[in-house]
Design a protein around this motif. Structure first.
Motif, PDB file in Angstrom:
ATOM      1  N   ILE A   8       0.866  -1.179   0.000  1.00 35.80           N
ATOM      2  CA  ILE A   8       0.000   0.000   0.000  1.00 35.80           C
ATOM      3  C   ILE A   8       0.899   1.225   0.000  1.00 35.80           C
ATOM      4  N   VAL A   9       0.791   2.048  -1.020  1.00 33.68           N
ATOM      5  CA  VAL A   9       1.624   3.244  -1.131  1.00 33.68           C
ATOM      6  C   VAL A   9       0.735   4.479  -1.093  1.00 33.68           C
ATOM      7  N   GLY A  10       1.362   5.621  -0.853  1.00 35.60           N
ATOM      8  CA  GLY A  10       0.627   6.878  -0.925  1.00 35.60           C
ATOM      9  C   GLY A  10       0.017   7.331   0.380  1.00 35.60           C
ATOM     10  N   GLN A  11       0.291   6.626   1.497  1.00 39.28           N
ATOM     11  CA  GLN A  11      -0.231   7.087   2.772  1.00 39.28           C
ATOM     12  C   GLN A  11       0.492   8.355   3.193  1.00 39.28           C
ATOM     13  N   CYS A  12      -0.246   9.287   3.779  1.00 42.15           N
ATOM     14  CA  CYS A  12       0.388  10.549   4.166  1.00 42.15           C
ATOM     15  C   CYS A  12       1.247  10.363   5.413  1.00 42.15           C
ATOM     16  N   CYS A  13       2.037  11.358   5.717  1.00 43.67           N
ATOM     17  CA  CYS A  13       3.085  11.262   6.736  1.00 43.67           C
ATOM     18  C   CYS A  13       2.483  11.083   8.132  1.00 43.67           C
ATOM     19  N   HIS A  14       2.942  10.060   8.851  1.00 37.89           N
ATOM     20  CA  HIS A  14       2.427   9.802  10.200  1.00 37.89           C
ATOM     21  C   HIS A  14       2.916  10.847  11.193  1.00 37.89           C
ATOM     22  N   GLN A  15       4.005  11.526  10.877  1.00 35.96           N
ATOM     23  CA  GLN A  15       4.531  12.531  11.800  1.00 35.96           C
ATOM     24  C   GLN A  15       3.898  13.897  11.573  1.00 35.96           C
ATOM     25  N   ALA A 400       5.704  12.718  -3.629  1.00 38.59           N
ATOM     26  CA  ALA A 400       5.370  12.350  -5.005  1.00 38.59           C
ATOM     27  C   ALA A 400       6.321  11.275  -5.527  1.00 38.59           C
ATOM     28  N   ALA A 401       7.611  11.393  -5.168  1.00 34.71           N
ATOM     29  CA  ALA A 401       8.574  10.370  -5.602  1.00 34.71           C
ATOM     30  C   ALA A 401       8.324   9.044  -4.883  1.00 34.71           C
ATOM     31  N   SER A 402       7.899   9.109  -3.617  1.00 33.96           N
ATOM     32  CA  SER A 402       7.704   7.888  -2.831  1.00 33.96           C
ATOM     33  C   SER A 402       6.531   7.063  -3.341  1.00 33.96           C
ATOM     34  N   CYS A 403       5.479   7.727  -3.864  1.00 30.44           N
ATOM     35  CA  CYS A 403       4.325   6.965  -4.344  1.00 30.44           C
ATOM     36  C   CYS A 403       4.434   6.630  -5.828  1.00 30.44           C
ATOM     37  N   THR A 404       5.586   6.934  -6.433  1.00 27.55           N
ATOM     38  CA  THR A 404       5.814   6.594  -7.839  1.00 27.55           C
ATOM     39  C   THR A 404       6.257   5.143  -7.954  1.00 27.55           C
ATOM     40  N   ALA A 405       5.588   4.385  -8.798  1.00 30.77           N
ATOM     41  CA  ALA A 405       5.925   2.969  -8.970  1.00 30.77           C
ATOM     42  C   ALA A 405       7.214   2.820  -9.772  1.00 30.77           C
ATOM     43  N   VAL A 406       7.927   1.735  -9.513  1.00 26.83           N
ATOM     44  CA  VAL A 406       9.148   1.419 -10.261  1.00 26.83           C
ATOM     45  C   VAL A 406       8.760   0.567 -11.461  1.00 26.83           C
ATOM     46  N   MET A 407       9.044   1.066 -12.655  1.00 26.40           N
ATOM     47  CA  MET A 407       8.723   0.329 -13.877  1.00 26.40           C
ATOM     48  C   MET A 407       9.836  -0.677 -14.182  1.00 26.40           C
ATOM     49  N   SER A 408       9.516  -1.636 -15.021  1.00 24.52           N
ATOM     50  CA  SER A 408      10.493  -2.686 -15.334  1.00 24.52           C
ATOM     51  C   SER A 408      11.723  -2.120 -16.030  1.00 24.52           C
ATOM     52  N   THR A 409      11.526  -1.087 -16.870  1.00 21.38           N
ATOM     53  CA  THR A 409      12.686  -0.480 -17.546  1.00 21.38           C
ATOM     54  C   THR A 409      13.601   0.217 -16.543  1.00 21.38           C
ATOM     55  N   SER A 410      13.016   0.794 -15.496  1.00 26.29           N
ATOM     56  CA  SER A 410      13.830   1.427 -14.451  1.00 26.29           C
ATOM     57  C   SER A 410      14.654   0.388 -13.712  1.00 26.29           C
ATOM     58  N   LEU A 411      14.033  -0.744 -13.431  1.00 27.15           N
ATOM     59  CA  LEU A 411      14.713  -1.805 -12.702  1.00 27.15           C
ATOM     60  C   LEU A 411      15.867  -2.383 -13.522  1.00 27.15           C
ATOM     61  N   VAL A 412      15.620  -2.667 -14.793  1.00 27.81           N
ATOM     62  CA  VAL A 412      16.671  -3.221 -15.657  1.00 27.81           C
ATOM     63  C   VAL A 412      17.771  -2.191 -15.884  1.00 27.81           C
ATOM     64  N   SER A 413      17.396  -0.916 -16.057  1.00 29.56           N
ATOM     65  CA  SER A 413      18.404   0.137 -16.267  1.00 29.56           C
ATOM     66  C   SER A 413      19.340   0.236 -15.082  1.00 29.56           C
ATOM     67  N   SER A 414      18.800   0.165 -13.864  1.00 34.76           N
ATOM     68  CA  SER A 414      19.649   0.273 -12.676  1.00 34.76           C
ATOM     69  C   SER A 414      20.606  -0.907 -12.570  1.00 34.76           C
ATOM     70  N   LEU A 415      20.141  -2.092 -12.932  1.00 38.59           N
ATOM     71  CA  LEU A 415      21.029  -3.258 -12.885  1.00 38.59           C
ATOM     72  C   LEU A 415      22.143  -3.150 -13.921  1.00 38.59           C
ATOM     73  N   LEU A 416      21.804  -2.702 -15.129  1.00 39.40           N
ATOM     74  CA  LEU A 416      22.826  -2.582 -16.174  1.00 39.40           C
ATOM     75  C   LEU A 416      23.822  -1.474 -15.862  1.00 39.40           C
ATOM     76  N   LEU A 417      23.356  -0.406 -15.231  1.00 41.29           N
ATOM     77  CA  LEU A 417      24.252   0.712 -14.935  1.00 41.29           C
ATOM     78  C   LEU A 417      25.115   0.459 -13.711  1.00 41.29           C
ATOM     79  N   TYR A 418      24.518  -0.085 -12.663  1.00 45.82           N
ATOM     80  CA  TYR A 418      25.183  -0.122 -11.365  1.00 45.82           C
ATOM     81  C   TYR A 418      25.714  -1.493 -10.967  1.00 45.82           C
ATOM     82  N   ARG A 419      25.321  -2.529 -11.696  1.00 42.00           N
ATOM     83  CA  ARG A 419      25.796  -3.860 -11.312  1.00 42.00           C
ATOM     84  C   ARG A 419      26.486  -4.596 -12.453  1.00 42.00           C
TER      85      ARG A 419
END
Length: 761
Positions: A8-15, A400-419
Motif C-alpha cells: 500500500i503506497v501513498g499514505q500521508c506522513c504519520h509525523q 510524489a517520488a515515494s508513491c511513484t511505482a518502479v517500472m520494469s525499464t527502471s529496474l533493468v536500467s539500474s542493474l545494467l548501470l550499477y551492477r
C-alpha cells in the motif's frame, strides 16, 4: 511476478499529518487497476455494433464536467488588496481606483485571469487525447484503490491541489484526463512551458490551463515582473473560492513550481482560504517522453507527424496518494523546520579544518523558494514562514517520488548501470530482476509491471534496445546484453534508474560511508593489497581478505556529512539529518552488509582499541551524546564488521554506484573551476560547467551519467551553498564567481578529496 505482495503506497506522513492519516485511502483494498485507454461499450449506457465503434465519443460525452464560473473573476482580482498595492507602489494606478486604468496595467495577465473550462471543448479534447495517447503508450494504468478517497474528499467539499514531479509536457494532460474519466473535478493546470502559438493558447485557456504570459519564456522571466506574483496569488485565491481544483508540477531539480504552493500557504495563513487538501501524484513511465520547453504550431505538427510513423510504446502507471490537510501540516508544528543551517556551516569546518565531528542540523535550501514569492516583510532569508513553505515543497517532492511505482525499464536500467556495466547474460539478468523486485517490495515500493519473469525482462529489453548492445550467438540461447557507451544511452538509462536510487537512498549513503572508511583503512597501511579505485569485482573479491572493525560513531559521521550533499527530494524532510544517517548505517545491517559486533567485557577496552585500531561510537537508539557513564560504556562495547568479505563487494559496490554519478559531477566541477574566467552570468556558468563535464567524460570514454545538464546545475548549486561560488546581483542578472577562500588551489584540493572519498570508481 504474478502473486507478489503489492504494498500500500501513498499514505500521508504519520509525523506531520496524523489526523489525515486516520482517514483510510479507500474502502476496498483490492480494486486493482484501470487502463485509461481501454474504453469499450461497457463504459457507456448503450450496447450494439455501432456503439462499439463510437464508444470513446459516447464515453467522454457521458463524463461529468463541473461548472467553472468566471463571470466576475477579473473584477475580484482587480479589487484584491495585494494587486492594488503593487499597482499603487509602481504609480500605475490612481488613488481614485480607476478600473479602466487597472485593466490597462494588467493587460498582459488578463488572458491568464480569464482562464476557464468549457465543457464542450473539454470533452472534445479528452477524446482527442485518448486517441493520441493510445498511439504513444500501450496502456495507462490508474490505481483504483486511491480514487475513493478523492471522491470522498470531493463530496465533503475539500479543495484539492494535485502535486506531481515534472517530467514531461504529457504530465499536464494525464492528471486532468484521469480525473475527467472518473467523474472527478478537472483541475486548473499550471503549465510551465512557453506556448508561442496564439491558437493553441486560446484553446488551452478554455480547458483550464494557466499559461505563462506571452512575454515570458520561462517562469523566472515571468517572476521578474513585480505584478506577476500578486496577480497569480489573487487568481489562486479566486479559483479556490470558486471551489476549483488546481494541479501543480514541482521540479525536484530546482524547486520550480513550489512558488504556487507557497502562494496557497500564504492564503491559508491570511485566512483568505480555510484549508486545502494536497494530493501527491506519482507518474511512472516505461520511457519518459521528451521534454518540450517551447510549444508552437510547427512543433505540435511535427509531433503529430512522428506519431504516425513511430510508436513510443511502453506503459504509464499513475498513483494518487492520500489527500492531507495543508493547514494541519503547517499549524500543528509537526513539520520539521528547525536546525536548518547553510551548507557551508555544516561542511566547511570538516573540509578545511579536518574536524572529525559534524555540526548537527539540516541543509537550508533557500533557493527552492526565491524571496520574490513572498511579501516584502517575508524577504529575510531565515524567516520561519518561508522556511515552512520550503519544508512543504521538500515534503511534496519526496511524497510524489515515494508513491511513484518502479517500472520494469527502471529496474533493468539500474542493474545494467550499477551492477553489470560490462555486460550480463540474460539468465543472470533475470535472476537479478527477481531479486531486486523482492527488495523493492520489501521496502514498500510498488512496481508497475506483472507477468512471468522472462516476459518482463524481454519487454524491458525491447523498450531499451536503442540504448543496448544485445549479442546473440547461434550456439547459445542466452544472449549477452551490454549498455552502450554513449552519452545519449547512458543518460537515458540514468534517468530511468533514478527512482530505484530514490528507493535505496538510505542504503546507498551507508554504503558510500563504508567505502570511505575502507579507503581510509587502506590508506593507513592496514592492507597494501586492497584498493578502491579502478578495481574489477573479481580482484576485489580476492583482495578483501582482512578483518576491519568499523566504529559506529565515525561511520555515522561519514553518512551524515554525505547526506548534506544529496539533491532535494531524496531525504525524508520530516526526519533529522542525524536520524537519517543512523538509519543509513542500520539499513546496511538489515541488508546483510554489516554485522554488529560486541566486544567481550573481560577484555580491557583500552587494550582492544590499541590492538584493533577501532574508535568509540554512539548507539543507534539515541542520536544525541549522553553524559551517562553507563551509556558511554555500552557505546564502547559495540562496533561493525563487514559480512562475508568475499560476497559483500557486489552488493556494496552496487549501492555505491547509485550515487557515483552525482559525486563525480561534483568532483569534476571542482576541478573545472580553474578553467573558467569568472565572474560569469549564472546561465553561462552552468553551460560552461556542463561543457566541461561532457569533455571530461568524452576523454575518459565513460561516466557519461555525470555530464547531464541536471548534474551540472545540481553541482553548481551545491558549490554555491558550500560557499565555493559566490553570487553577485548585477544589472544583467546573477553572476557567479569563485570565492576568495577557494581561489586557493589547496582548498579546492581539500574539497575534491572530501567528495572523492565517497566515490566508488
Amino acid at each position: 511476478m504474478d502473486g507478489k505482495f503489492r504494498p500500500i503506497v501513498g499514505q500521508c506522513c504519520h509525523q506531520c499529518t496524523p489526523d489525515s492519516l486516520r482517514k483510510k485511502l479507500g474502502q476496498n483494498s483490492s480494486l486493482g487497476f484501470h487502463n485509461l485507454l481501454s474504453v469499450n461499450e461497457t463504459h457507456t449506457r448503450y450496447r450494439g455494433w455501432l456503439v462499439r465503434r463510437v464508444c470513446c465519443a459516447l464515453f467522454v460525452s457521458g463524463c461529468k464536467v463541473y461548472s467553472s464560473p468566471v463571470s466576475n473573476r477579473l473584477e475580484r482580482v482587480c479589487e484584491s488588496n495585494r494587486v492594488k498595492e503593487v499597482l499603487k507602489a509602481e504609480h500605475k494606478a490612481p488613488e481614485g481606483g480607476d478600473s479602466q486604468g487597472q485593466l490597462n496595467n494588467l493587460s498582459p495577465f488578463l488572458p491568464l485571469i480569464n482562464t476557464c473550462i468549457s465543457p464542450g471543448l473539454l470533452r472534445f479534447l479528452s477524446w482527442v487525447m485518448l486517441k493520441m495517447l493510445s498511439s504513444m503508450f500501450g496502456s495507462i494504468q490508474v490505481n483504483l484503490n486511491h480514487l475513493p478517497a478523492l471522491h470522498r474528499a470531493s463530496q465533503e467539499g475539500s479543495l484539492l491541489v494535485y502535486v506531481h514531479l515534472r517530467q514531461s509536457i504529457v504530465d499536464c494532460a494525464l492528471i486532468p484526463l484521469v480525473l475527467f474519466s472518473h467523474n472527478l473535478r478537472v483541475p486548473y493546470i499550471v503549465c510551465p512551458f512557453h506556448i508561442t502559438s496564439s491558437s493553441i493558447r486560446s484553446i488551452l485557456k478554455k480547458v483550464g490551463v494557466v499559461l505563462l504570459p506571452t512575454s515570458a519564456v520561462t517562469e523566472q522571466d515571468a517572476e521578474m515582473d513585480s505584478r506577476y506574483t500578486p496577480v497569480m496569488t489573487s487568481l489562486v485565491r479566486e479559483l479556490l473560492h470558486e471551489g476549483q481544483a488546481i494541479s501543480v508540477g514541482v521540479s525536484a531539480e530546482s524547486g520550480r513550481g513550489g512558488q504556487w504552493l507557497a502562494r496557497i500557504r500564504q492564503l491559508i495563513k491570511e485566512g483568505s482560504v480555510p484549508d486545502v487538501s494536497l494530493v501527491p501524484v506519482g507518474i511512472s513511465y516505461d520511457c519518459v517522453p521528451k521534454i518540450i520547453t517551447q510549444v508552437g504550431l510547427s512543433s505540435v505538427l511535427q509531433w503529430f507527424w512522428s506519431l504516425l510513423w513511430m510508436r513510443t510504446g511502453g506503459s504509464v502507471r499513475i498513483h494518487f496518494a492520500q489527500p492531507f490537510s495543508l493547514k494541519e501540516m503547517c499549524e500543528s508544528g509537526r513539520c520539521r523546520v528547525d536546525e536548518w543551517l547553510p551548507l557551508q556551516d555544516l561542511l566547511l569546518p570538516v573540509i578545511l579544518n579536518n574536524r572529525t565531528d559534524s555540526v548537527f542540523g539540516g541543509r537550508r535550501m533557500s533557493w527552492l523558494l526565491p524571496s520574490s514569492h513572498y511579501a516584502a516583510e517575508l524577504k529575510e532569508p531565515t524567516h520561519p514562514e518561508r522556511d515552512l513553505s520550503i519544508a512543504i515543497i521538500l515534503h511534496l517532492i519526496f511524497s510524489a517520488a515515494s508513491c511513484t511505482a518502479v517500472m520494469s525499464t527502471s529496474l533493468v536500467s539500474s542493474l545494467l548501470l550499477y551492477r553489470h556495466r560490462k555486460g550480463v547474460c540474460a539468465s543472470v539478468l533475470c535472476r537479478d530482476v527477481a531479486w531486486l523486485t523482492e527488495e523493492l517490495l520489501f521496502r514498500n515500493k510498488d512496481v508497475g509491471f506483472g507477468g512471468s519473469l522472462e516476459e518482463v525482462v524481454h519487454y524491458s529489453l525491447s523498450l531499451l534496445a536503442p540504448h543496448l548492445i544485445i549479442a546473440a550467438v547461434p550456439s547459445r540461447k542466452d544472449p549477452f546484453i551490454v549498455p552502450c557507451r554513449s552519452l545519449a544511452a547512458t543518460l537515458h538509462l540514468t534517468l530511468q534508474a533514478q527512482i530505484v536510487t530514490h528507493t535505496f537512498i538510505s542504503e546507498a549513503v551507508g554504503a558510500c560511508a563504508v567505502s570511505a572508511m575502507l579507503c581510509e583503512v587502506v590508506g593507513s597501511g592496514v592492507s597494501n593489497r586492497v584498493r578502491s579505485d579502478g578495481v574489477d569485482g573479481e580482484q576485489v573479491n580476492s583482495d578483501m581478505e582482512f578483518d576491519v572493525v568499523l566504529c559506529q560513531s565515525e561511520l555515522t559521521e561519514r553518512a551524515l556529512q554525505l547526506c548534506h550533499l544529496l539533491p532535494p527530494g531524496f531525504m525524508p524532510p520530516c526526519q533529522s539529518s542525524q536520524s537519517f544517517a543512523l538509519d543509513a548505517v542500520d539499513s546496511l545491517v538489515r541488508c546483510g552488509i554489516l554485522i554488529m559486533e560486541e566486544i567481550p567485557r573481560d577484555v580491557p577496552i583500552c587494550d582492544f582499541w590499541k590492538k584493533e585500531g577501532a574508535l568509540s561510537w554512539t548507539t543507534t537508539d539515541d542520536p544525541y551524546h549522553s553524559d551517562s557513564d553507563c551509556d558511554m560504556e555500552e557505546q564502547d562495547l559495540r562496533s561493525y564488521k563487514i559480512s562475508q568479505p568475499r560476497q559483500c563487494p557486489d552488493m556494496l559496490f552496487f549501492l555505491c554506484s547509485m550515487l557515483a554519478g552525482h559525486l563525480r559531477a561534483l568532483c569534476w566541477t571542482t576541478t573545472g573551476l580553474e578553467l573558467l574566467h569568472t565572474p560569469l552570468p549564472e546561465a553561462d556558468f552552468v553551460a560552461q560547467i556542463h561543457s566541461h563535464l561532457c569533455d571530461t567524460a568524452n576523454k575518459k570514454k565513460r561516466h557519461y551519467e555525470s555530464c547531464s545538464e541536471e548534474a551540472a546545475r545540481t553541482a553548481v548549486r551545491s558549490l554555491i551553498d558550500l560557499g565555493v561560488l559566490s553570487e553577485e546581483c548585477q544589472k544583467g542578472g546573477v553572476f557567479l564567481g569563485v570565492s576568495p577562500l577557494f581561489q586557493l588551489s589547496e582548498n579546492r584540493q581539500k574539497l575534491h578529496r572530501f567528495i572523492s572519498q565517497y566515490l566508488y570508481n
